[in-house]
Design a protein around this motif. Structure first.
Motif, short mmCIF file in Angstrom:
data_model
loop_
_atom_site.label_atom_id
_atom_site.label_comp_id
_atom_site.label_asym_id
_atom_site.label_seq_id
_atom_site.Cartn_x
_atom_site.Cartn_y
_atom_site.Cartn_z
N LEU A 27 6.28 54.92 -38.06
CA LEU A 27 7.22 54.15 -38.13
C LEU A 27 6.82 52.75 -37.73
CD1 LEU A 27 9.94 55.91 -36.07
CD2 LEU A 27 9.60 55.99 -38.48
N ALA A 28 5.59 52.67 -37.07
CA ALA A 28 4.94 51.03 -37.07
C ALA A 28 4.60 50.65 -38.41
CB ALA A 28 3.88 51.27 -36.09
N ALA A 29 4.15 51.67 -39.16
CA ALA A 29 3.82 51.11 -40.64
C ALA A 29 5.09 50.91 -41.48
CB ALA A 29 3.22 52.28 -41.28
N ALA A 30 6.22 51.58 -41.16
CA ALA A 30 7.13 51.16 -42.05
C ALA A 30 7.94 50.09 -41.54
CB ALA A 30 8.48 52.39 -41.52
N ASN A 31 8.11 49.45 -40.13
CA ASN A 31 8.41 48.25 -39.71
C ASN A 31 7.54 47.11 -40.34
OD1 ASN A 31 10.35 49.96 -38.16
ND2 ASN A 31 9.31 49.80 -36.15
N ALA A 32 6.35 47.53 -40.33
CA ALA A 32 5.58 46.25 -40.68
C ALA A 32 5.81 45.97 -42.15
CB ALA A 32 4.01 46.68 -40.77
N MET A 33 6.19 46.97 -43.00
CA MET A 33 6.58 46.77 -44.44
C MET A 33 8.17 46.20 -44.53
SD MET A 33 4.82 50.64 -45.64
CE MET A 33 5.39 50.49 -47.29
N GLY A 34 8.79 46.15 -43.30
CA GLY A 34 10.08 45.51 -43.46
C GLY A 34 11.27 46.68 -43.67
N TYR A 35 11.01 47.94 -43.36
CA TYR A 35 12.18 48.86 -43.10
C TYR A 35 12.25 49.03 -41.68
CZ TYR A 35 10.25 50.74 -47.55
OH TYR A 35 9.95 51.11 -48.93
N ARG A 36 13.82 49.18 -41.54
CA ARG A 36 14.34 49.62 -40.25
C ARG A 36 14.26 51.33 -40.05
NH1 ARG A 36 17.53 46.60 -37.49
NH2 ARG A 36 18.58 48.48 -36.60
N THR A 37 13.95 51.58 -38.85
CA THR A 37 13.68 52.79 -38.31
C THR A 37 14.66 53.52 -37.36
OG1 THR A 37 11.93 52.01 -37.05
CG2 THR A 37 11.34 52.64 -39.19
N VAL A 38 14.89 54.87 -37.57
CA VAL A 38 15.42 55.77 -36.55
C VAL A 38 14.85 56.83 -36.18
CG1 VAL A 38 17.86 56.44 -35.90
CG2 VAL A 38 17.90 54.64 -37.30
N VAL A 39 14.73 57.17 -35.07
CA VAL A 39 14.11 58.55 -34.66
C VAL A 39 14.97 59.31 -33.80
CG1 VAL A 39 13.04 57.43 -32.43
CG2 VAL A 39 11.93 59.45 -33.42
N VAL A 40 15.03 60.82 -34.16
CA VAL A 40 15.67 61.69 -33.30
C VAL A 40 14.44 62.68 -32.65
CG1 VAL A 40 17.09 63.88 -33.39
CG2 VAL A 40 17.65 61.86 -34.85
N ASP A 41 14.70 62.45 -31.20
CA ASP A 41 13.63 63.14 -30.27
C ASP A 41 14.44 63.39 -28.92
OD1 ASP A 41 10.48 63.83 -30.49
OD2 ASP A 41 11.37 63.65 -28.22
N PRO A 42 14.57 64.56 -28.12
CA PRO A 42 15.20 64.68 -27.22
C PRO A 42 14.48 64.17 -26.03
CG PRO A 42 13.79 66.69 -27.64
CD PRO A 42 13.80 65.79 -29.04
N ASP A 43 13.17 63.75 -26.26
CA ASP A 43 12.49 63.07 -24.92
C ASP A 43 12.78 61.60 -24.94
OD1 ASP A 43 10.75 62.02 -23.00
OD2 ASP A 43 9.09 62.81 -24.18
N PRO A 44 13.51 61.21 -23.62
CA PRO A 44 13.62 59.60 -23.61
C PRO A 44 12.61 58.64 -23.61
CG PRO A 44 14.97 60.91 -22.11
CD PRO A 44 13.82 61.76 -22.61
N GLN A 45 11.20 59.23 -23.30
CA GLN A 45 10.05 58.55 -23.49
C GLN A 45 9.14 58.88 -24.48
OE1 GLN A 45 8.76 59.52 -19.23
NE2 GLN A 45 9.21 57.48 -18.79
N ALA A 46 9.77 59.28 -25.73
CA ALA A 46 9.11 59.74 -26.98
C ALA A 46 8.15 58.37 -27.38
CB ALA A 46 9.99 60.25 -28.01
N PRO A 47 6.99 58.63 -27.66
CA PRO A 47 6.19 57.38 -27.88
C PRO A 47 6.63 56.56 -29.16
CG PRO A 47 4.75 59.24 -27.64
CD PRO A 47 6.11 59.87 -27.58
N ALA A 48 7.27 57.40 -30.15
CA ALA A 48 7.90 56.78 -31.45
C ALA A 48 9.16 55.85 -30.86
CB ALA A 48 8.30 57.67 -32.49
N ALA A 49 9.60 56.10 -29.82
CA ALA A 49 10.77 55.44 -29.47
C ALA A 49 10.60 53.60 -29.27
CB ALA A 49 11.39 55.92 -28.19
N VAL A 50 9.30 53.61 -29.09
CA VAL A 50 8.64 52.12 -28.52
C VAL A 50 8.82 51.24 -29.81
CG1 VAL A 50 6.83 50.87 -27.84
CG2 VAL A 50 7.14 52.93 -26.65
N VAL A 51 8.58 51.83 -31.04
CA VAL A 51 8.50 50.92 -32.30
C VAL A 51 9.90 51.41 -33.10
CG1 VAL A 51 6.01 51.17 -32.18
CG2 VAL A 51 7.08 52.70 -33.46
N ALA A 52 10.73 52.32 -32.91
CA ALA A 52 11.58 52.67 -33.49
C ALA A 52 12.84 51.58 -33.39
CB ALA A 52 12.34 54.02 -33.48
N ASN A 53 13.53 51.17 -34.22
CA ASN A 53 14.96 50.11 -34.16
C ASN A 53 15.97 50.90 -33.39
OD1 ASN A 53 14.05 49.15 -37.18
ND2 ASN A 53 14.29 47.79 -35.72
#
Length: 407
Positions: A27-53
């Motif tokens: 998702l960090a790569a996607a954001n750098a390319m200009g995409y918006r991102t959404v992640v589904v994960d039950p963990d409120p502290q999921a690492p990808a949540a830091v970079v997802a929109n």
């Protein structure tokens, strides 16, 4: 609808099932390319949540979260092979999903995976499936013979990083493992005379075009990847064959995205053989892979950017290396619990975790530190990795191991 071959360009939204470190980098790569991102994960502290929109905190099979994801996104991908097949199929009714549910399903079950490979003429080691509901006597007889020569009993589903596995060397140990895994489908795999383990990462588009990175050499400790070195220290003919096999697996799956194919290099002990090395596929992983983390720092296109490129259909990037060689070592949570000076033998309790001193790693101009942002270090948990570039694979591996040892 679903998987029509169309190009998805920024600022479209990409969805991700799974919020671990693989999702974070993709998702960090996607954001750098200009995409918006959404992640589904039950963990409120999921690492990808830091970079997802946006982060939907919900189980992977939550129907409301999946419907919202489908409505918001132009394409959905996943960072782990155990995403529920039903979830992927539900998404695919209304949004493009890559890789497809059928491709992911093959890698979710070791018995299905091995059978798929055999059916497509791809060599694997000797194995026998043992259903949890009870096996035919001929299957058990084969498993006992294998156990006496050394074998590994693995749960067919959900095992990874050494979990759900037991090594056996006798019929008695086999029976104990089958009792431990009672009611669960397992696969018994014969131990092999390994020369080395390698992996090949392949990126494949929906049009069937594929690219691959140089073959990577891997070392495992207790079933967990410890060190990856690239280029692998194998001959050019063997490397070319490994790449050919990996591409054939991706083609057989009609795969879209980044696929890792793990292979064993073994000696041929069949009657009349000359002992020349040959390749057997061990496992496949339908996602970016731990052994490809070096691509973040030593490849024109990282495996994570390539995943985004492949699932969006925008064209695959160059896989050329930007250094002669690289090595990656995993940083497990054990590093946070190293023995204290007054307990050098580590005989006390784990105690509170202590952050390692990263100064030496950060001071090395040829090393790059990656920490995943996981909130709680635990022994055996992958907390990060470090990559070293050098003039040769051996030099890179030596320096990477030394830096980790100095922590």
């Amino acid at each position: 609808m679903t998987n029509e071959r169309r190009v998805v360009v920024p600022p479209a939204t990409i969805g991700m099932l799974g919020g671990g470190q693989l999702g974070k980098y993709a998702l960090a790569a996607a954001n750098a390319m200009g995409y918006r991102t959404v992640v589904v994960d039950p963990d409120p502290q999921a690492p990808a949540a830091v970079v997802a929109n946006d982060h939907a905190i919900a189980p992977y099979d939550d129907s409301d979260a999946l419907d919202r994801l489908a409505a918001a996104c132009s394409v959905v991908t996943t960072e782990f092979e155990n995403a529920p097949a039903a979830a992927l199929e539900r998404l695919a009714r209304s949004v493009r999903v890559a890789p497809g549910a059928s491709s992911v399903a093959v890698a979710q079950d070791r018995i299905v995976e091995k059978t798929f490979l055999v059916d497509h003429g791809i060599d694997v080691g000797e194995f026998v499936p043992i259903p949890g509901s009870g096996a035919h006597s001929s299957l058990l007889d084969t498993a006992r013979r294998m156990a006496n020569g050394g074998a590994v009993v693995k749960t067919a589903r959900l095992g990874y990083d050494g979990r759900g596995q037991r090594r056996v060397s006798s019929e008695a140990e086999l029976e104990a493992a089958l009792v431990e895994f009672a009611g669960v489908d397992v696969i018994v795999e014969a131990l092999l005379d390994l020369r080395v383990e390698v992996s090949v990462l392949v990126a494949r588009s929906s049009e069937g075009r594929s690219v691959r990175w140089p073959v990577t050499e891997n070392e495992h400790v207790d079933g967990v990847l410890d060190l990856s070195v690239v280029p692998a220290r194998v001959g050019p003919a063997l490397a070319a064959e490994a790449e050919r096999i990996a591409v054939s697996v991706a083609d057989a799956l009609d795969y879209v995205g980044v696929l890792a194919v793990e292979l064993f290099v073994v000696g041929d002990e069949r009657p009349g053989a000359d002992g020349a090395p040959r390749l057997l596929v061990n496992e496949i992983a339908p996602r970016p892979h731990n052994s490809g983390h070096w691509t973040l720092d030593a490849s024109v296109t990282s495996q994570f950017e390539q995943q985004i490129r492949a699932v969006c259909g925008v064209g695959l990037g160059s896989t050329a290396m930007t250094a002669p060689a690289a090595a990656m070592v995993n940083l497990l949570g054990d590093l946070w619990f190293l023995p204290a000076a007054d307990d050098p033998n580590g005989e006390g309790s784990l105690g509170d975790p202590v952050e390692p001193d990263w100064a030496a790693v950060l001071a090395d101009p040829d090393a790059t530190l990656h920490l995943y942002g996981k909130a709680e270090p635990r022994p055996g948990r992958k907390m990060g990795h470090l990559t070293v570039t050098a003039d040769s694979p051996t030099a890179a591996a030596t320096r990477a191991l030394a830096l980790r040892h100095a922590l």
